[in-house]
Design a protein around this motif. Structure first.
Motif, PDB file in Angstrom:
ATOM      1  N   PHE A  26     -12.949  -1.562  -3.190  1.00 31.55           N
ATOM      2  CA  PHE A  26     -12.385  -2.546  -3.199  1.00 31.55           C
ATOM      3  C   PHE A  26     -11.082  -2.896  -2.285  1.00 31.55           C
ATOM      4  O   PHE A  26     -10.853  -4.079  -1.949  1.00 31.55           O
ATOM      5  N   SER A  27     -10.268  -1.773  -2.142  1.00 30.15           N
ATOM      6  CA  SER A  27      -9.052  -1.865  -1.282  1.00 30.15           C
ATOM      7  C   SER A  27      -9.535  -2.271   0.015  1.00 30.15           C
ATOM      8  O   SER A  27      -8.775  -2.973   0.679  1.00 30.15           O
ATOM      9  N   ASP A  28     -10.419  -1.740   0.645  1.00 24.43           N
ATOM     10  CA  ASP A  28     -10.868  -1.787   1.877  1.00 24.43           C
ATOM     11  C   ASP A  28     -11.407  -3.522   2.119  1.00 24.43           C
ATOM     12  O   ASP A  28     -10.951  -4.116   2.931  1.00 24.43           O
ATOM     13  N   ILE A  29     -12.198  -3.919   0.984  1.00 25.26           N
ATOM     14  CA  ILE A  29     -12.224  -5.370   1.102  1.00 25.26           C
ATOM     15  C   ILE A  29     -11.211  -6.343   1.095  1.00 25.26           C
ATOM     16  O   ILE A  29     -11.046  -7.195   1.823  1.00 25.26           O
ATOM     17  N   ARG A  72      -2.934   3.752   2.330  1.00 26.21           N
ATOM     18  CA  ARG A  72      -2.563   4.016   1.038  1.00 26.21           C
ATOM     19  C   ARG A  72      -1.432   2.804   0.367  1.00 26.21           C
ATOM     20  O   ARG A  72      -0.812   2.246   1.202  1.00 26.21           O
ATOM     21  N   TYR A  73      -1.519   2.641  -0.802  1.00 28.14           N
ATOM     22  CA  TYR A  73      -0.658   1.717  -1.439  1.00 28.14           C
ATOM     23  C   TYR A  73       0.792   2.275  -1.273  1.00 28.14           C
ATOM     24  O   TYR A  73       1.213   3.112  -1.060  1.00 28.14           O
ATOM     25  N   ARG A  74       1.683   1.384  -1.232  1.00 22.73           N
ATOM     26  CA  ARG A  74       3.053   1.518  -0.680  1.00 22.73           C
ATOM     27  C   ARG A  74       3.861   1.066  -1.938  1.00 22.73           C
ATOM     28  O   ARG A  74       4.005   0.075  -2.281  1.00 22.73           O
ATOM     29  N   LEU A  75       4.434   1.955  -2.768  1.00 24.45           N
ATOM     30  CA  LEU A  75       5.243   1.836  -3.868  1.00 24.45           C
ATOM     31  C   LEU A  75       6.751   2.618  -3.596  1.00 24.45           C
ATOM     32  O   LEU A  75       6.686   3.744  -3.328  1.00 24.45           O
ATOM     33  N   ILE A  76       7.617   1.969  -3.943  1.00 21.24           N
ATOM     34  CA  ILE A  76       9.080   2.424  -3.673  1.00 21.24           C
ATOM     35  C   ILE A  76       9.834   2.984  -4.854  1.00 21.24           C
ATOM     36  O   ILE A  76       9.999   2.247  -5.659  1.00 21.24           O
ATOM     37  N   ASP A 122      -5.194  -3.021 -10.909  1.00 27.84           N
ATOM     38  CA  ASP A 122      -5.475  -3.902  -9.922  1.00 27.84           C
ATOM     39  C   ASP A 122      -4.344  -4.493  -8.986  1.00 27.84           C
ATOM     40  O   ASP A 122      -4.455  -4.628  -8.027  1.00 27.84           O
ATOM     41  N   PHE A 123      -3.395  -4.938  -9.511  1.00 26.18           N
ATOM     42  CA  PHE A 123      -2.098  -5.376  -8.878  1.00 26.18           C
ATOM     43  C   PHE A 123      -1.647  -4.248  -8.106  1.00 26.18           C
ATOM     44  O   PHE A 123      -1.324  -4.467  -6.797  1.00 26.18           O
ATOM     45  N   VAL A 124      -1.634  -2.922  -8.635  1.00 28.47           N
ATOM     46  CA  VAL A 124      -1.235  -1.951  -7.665  1.00 28.47           C
ATOM     47  C   VAL A 124      -1.997  -1.703  -6.597  1.00 28.47           C
ATOM     48  O   VAL A 124      -1.567  -1.524  -5.398  1.00 28.47           O
ATOM     49  N   MET A 125      -3.475  -2.037  -6.604  1.00 29.58           N
ATOM     50  CA  MET A 125      -4.366  -1.791  -5.682  1.00 29.58           C
ATOM     51  C   MET A 125      -3.961  -2.790  -4.487  1.00 29.58           C
ATOM     52  O   MET A 125      -4.834  -2.910  -3.323  1.00 29.58           O
ATOM     53  N   THR A 126      -3.406  -4.038  -4.693  1.00 27.25           N
ATOM     54  CA  THR A 126      -3.019  -4.898  -3.796  1.00 27.25           C
ATOM     55  C   THR A 126      -1.867  -4.650  -2.767  1.00 27.25           C
ATOM     56  O   THR A 126      -1.445  -5.158  -1.756  1.00 27.25           O
ATOM     57  N   SER A 127      -1.055  -3.573  -3.435  1.00 22.71           N
ATOM     58  CA  SER A 127       0.082  -3.308  -2.806  1.00 22.71           C
ATOM     59  C   SER A 127       0.023  -2.947  -1.220  1.00 22.71           C
ATOM     60  O   SER A 127       1.158  -2.966  -0.461  1.00 22.71           O
ATOM     61  N   GLY A 128      -1.050  -2.224  -0.883  1.00 25.90           N
ATOM     62  CA  GLY A 128      -1.212  -2.027   0.394  1.00 25.90           C
ATOM     63  C   GLY A 128      -1.372  -3.156   1.346  1.00 25.90           C
ATOM     64  O   GLY A 128      -0.733  -3.186   2.315  1.00 25.90           O
ATOM     65  N   VAL A 129      -2.067  -4.119   0.851  1.00 27.71           N
ATOM     66  CA  VAL A 129      -2.084  -5.341   1.534  1.00 27.71           C
ATOM     67  C   VAL A 129      -0.819  -5.936   1.645  1.00 27.71           C
ATOM     68  O   VAL A 129      -0.408  -6.471   2.708  1.00 27.71           O
ATOM     69  N   LEU A 130      -0.056  -6.094   0.668  1.00 28.51           N
ATOM     70  CA  LEU A 130       1.257  -6.715   0.383  1.00 28.51           C
ATOM     71  C   LEU A 130       2.251  -6.146   1.390  1.00 28.51           C
ATOM     72  O   LEU A 130       2.859  -6.916   2.229  1.00 28.51           O
ATOM     73  N   SER A 131       2.364  -4.775   1.456  1.00 27.17           N
ATOM     74  CA  SER A 131       3.250  -4.108   2.284  1.00 27.17           C
ATOM     75  C   SER A 131       2.835  -4.382   3.780  1.00 27.17           C
ATOM     76  O   SER A 131       3.700  -4.365   4.847  1.00 27.17           O
ATOM     77  N   ALA A 151      -0.098   6.927  -8.131  1.00 28.50           N
ATOM     78  CA  ALA A 151      -0.140   8.443  -7.424  1.00 28.50           C
ATOM     79  C   ALA A 151      -0.626   8.152  -6.014  1.00 28.50           C
ATOM     80  O   ALA A 151      -0.091   8.982  -5.304  1.00 28.50           O
ATOM     81  N   VAL A 152      -1.275   7.230  -5.608  1.00 29.98           N
ATOM     82  CA  VAL A 152      -1.741   6.887  -4.407  1.00 29.98           C
ATOM     83  C   VAL A 152      -0.479   6.805  -3.371  1.00 29.98           C
ATOM     84  O   VAL A 152      -0.639   7.461  -2.322  1.00 29.98           O
ATOM     85  N   SER A 153       0.552   6.366  -3.875  1.00 36.26           N
ATOM     86  CA  SER A 153       1.799   6.244  -2.819  1.00 36.26           C
ATOM     87  C   SER A 153       2.564   7.522  -2.934  1.00 36.26           C
ATOM     88  O   SER A 153       3.797   7.470  -2.352  1.00 36.26           O
ATOM     89  N   THR A 154       2.272   8.502  -3.548  1.00 37.97           N
ATOM     90  CA  THR A 154       3.056   9.704  -3.644  1.00 37.97           C
ATOM     91  C   THR A 154       2.174  10.836  -2.786  1.00 37.97           C
ATOM     92  O   THR A 154       1.031  10.489  -2.256  1.00 37.97           O
TER      93      THR A 154
END
Length: 553
Positions: A151-154, A168-172, A13-22, A280-283
């Protein structure tokens, strides 16, 4: 500007917030962006350089302190108090709660801030949301809807982010992860990553299926290196695979940084509903998601376009998170045949995506194969390769668009003109059904409009009648008739696959209705007004689509 984003559920769930954070970082490059997370999610921060500071909630320590006899009875309280004192020295301008739980609401309400988004408690102790999108999550998020919002759209819309298109989620990746990943990758072969286990055994595909899948693919393709991701506790279970299968596999017991890099340089990931799926969403790596057990892919599916989700055709899917499987053997697991996944894999590796429709036709009696996409307005959705236009499916698509316009308007956000919205809708319908089917759309839309008008007339009548029954005593016949008509309307809506989402707002309220309860009656009135507003939006969409179709034909 100082912002705190709260995510107190699982690591996925925290990974799902990474798109919002970035996206917050992109829109506010000079802001301080902090997070409040469970301590076990701390390793993920290595992949999120756009986060400035992390405050850790020691959930396991607090829970254990409440049940162990040799621990101070106030230890849990003291830990939470210390955390809140630290948070309140920051002077946050905004707190964004992406965890929809009572605990997170209470914590956020005790963090001083100028503005709150997401569930919190106001000074009177009532729930506040800061956005109509989070209110939607509170009122409708527990319903199972095939075309509800991910949930990510919300999270994106509720937190006020404007990004459209691919969210997409953004992980580096880290140098550590990239370096360690090399030991598992065979550059001379196709590398396929398989996530074998989840935290919920109902979501596992099973070692027997994985072994058969590997054997099928080796026979079909030959040179493939299978990488089986595992935690230290799971390694011994994977070694129980037969030697024939293990000969083609590597067991990768690695940290999250390495797992991300392994997926990044591989050609495919096979995974159930897990943290690895969200990584994997960030790849750029293609994903086949196996939707098993309690997985609700409409809400938590692989959040990037052109991916594949396979779900068994079984009435009990998805089941409840906390319920055991009612069958001796997991039927949804067994219906996803290894040969089917092997054939899908082969077409993806070869780049022959159009040929997948033949496989979908062959297995259509036992599984649904969904493909993911983002609408022109930015929302994630899925479609089936072989589905045909129908009243129900059209209404699901219209309903999502109607909700989005309604929620954005209620939040004071800028909304698209109806004509532009309809152009986006038509593009989506063409993608799902093909342009050749548009000759059938007018009759489908006419039938939907008729049903909605019939329902709308009853809503209008009850909305007017509402004012006449407030404050009437329990034994008054007008009040009893109003309640009966309201329940009949709710039953009509919820019993119709076309109208069911209009009834969701009334379903819970009517069962507990008390005409002398001011708050309850206000909610009933708000629900009736909301239905009227959504009907008005949907009718405009239908009429404009029909007009556009008529011009084209």
């Amino acid at each position: 500007m100082k912002k705190l984003v709260v995510s107190l559920l699982r690591k996925g769930d925290f990974v799902m917030t990474s798109g919002v954070l970035s996206e917050i970082r992109r829109n506010s490059p000079d802001s301080q962006i902090d997070v409040l997370i469970n301590s076990d999610a701390k390793p993920l921060l290595e992949l999120m350089p756009y986060v400035d500071n992390a405050h850790l909630f020691e959930r396991d320590l607090i829970q254990s302190s409440l049940g162990e006899i040799d621990r101070n009875i106030f230890e849990g309280y003291d830990r939470i108090e210390e955390l809140l004192l630290s948070l309140n020295t920051e002077g946050y301008d905004e707190v964004i709660n992406l965890t929809h739980t009572r605990l997170s609401a209470w914590l956020c309400s005790n963090i001083a801030a100028k503005e709150y988004r997401g569930l919190h408690l106001n000074s009177q102790g009532f729930a506040g949301f800061g956005s109509s999108w989070f209110s939607y999550l509170n009122n409708y998020g527990h319903f199972s809807q095939s075309e509800g919002f991910h949930f990510s759209d919300i999270y994106f819309n509720g937190s006020g982010q404007k990004l459209q298109g691919d969210r997409r989620y953004r992980l580096i990746e880290t140098e550590h992860g990239q370096r360690n990943a090399l030991q598992y990758i065979d550059p001379s072969k196709k590398n396929i990553v398989i996530q074998c286990f989840t935290s919920d055994s109902k979501k596992n595909w099973g070692l027997e299926n994985i072994s058969s899948y590997v054997d099928y693919l080796v026979n079909l393709h030959g040179d493939i290196n299978f990488i089986l991701l595992a935690s230290p506790d799971e390694e011994s279970q994977l070694k129980k695979l037969n030697q024939k299968t293990l000969k083609h596999c590597q067991i990768a017991v690695c940290d999250l940084e390495t797992a991300l890099s392994v997926v990044q340089v591989s050609q495919l990931l096979i995974t159930p509903d897990t943290l690895i799926k969200h990584l994997a969403v960030s790849t750029d790596t293609p994903v086949i998601e196996l939707s098993l057990g309690s997985s609700q892919f409409a809400k938590t599916g692989i959040y990037k376009s052109d991916q594949f989700i396979v779900q068994s055709k079984i009435d009990c899917a998805p089941c409840g998170h906390r319920t055991d499987c009612s069958f001796e053997s997991n039927i949804c697991r067994n219906k996803i045949e290894p040969e089917c996944i092997a054939l899908l894999t082969l077409k993806i590796l070869e780049g022959h995506i159009s040929d997948i429709q033949v496989i979908v036709e062959e297995y259509k009696d036992v599984v649904d194969v969904h493909r993911t996409a983002f609408s022109p307005t930015g929302e994630w959705y899925t479609y089936n390769f072989i589905e045909q236009p129908s009243d129900i499916r059209f209404q699901e698509i219209l309903d999502r668009s109607t909700w989005r316009l309604y929620l954005n308007k209620a939040s004071g956000e800028e909304i698209l003109p109806v004509g532009t919205e309809v152009e986006c809708l038509i593009d989506t319908l063409h993608l799902i059904f093909g342009s050749k089917t548009s000759v059938y759309w007018t009759s489908i839309l006419s039938r939907i409009k008729k049903r909605i008008f019939e329902m709308s007339d009853r809503v209008q009548f009850l909305d007017k009648k509402f004012k006449n029954v407030i404050g009437i005593k329990d034994d008054d016949s007008d009040r009893l008739n109003f309640l009966k008509e309201l329940k009949d309307l709710k039953n009509t809506m919820c019993g119709s696959r076309i109208l069911k989402t209009y009834g969701f707002g009334l379903e819970d309220l009517i069962d507990e209705i008390d005409m002398n309860d001011f708050v309850g009656m206000r909610k009933i009135h708000e629900s009736l007004r909301q239905i009227k507003a959504r009907v008005e939006i949907e009718i405009k969409l239908i009429d404009t689509i029909r007009m556009n179709i008529t011009e084209v034909i």
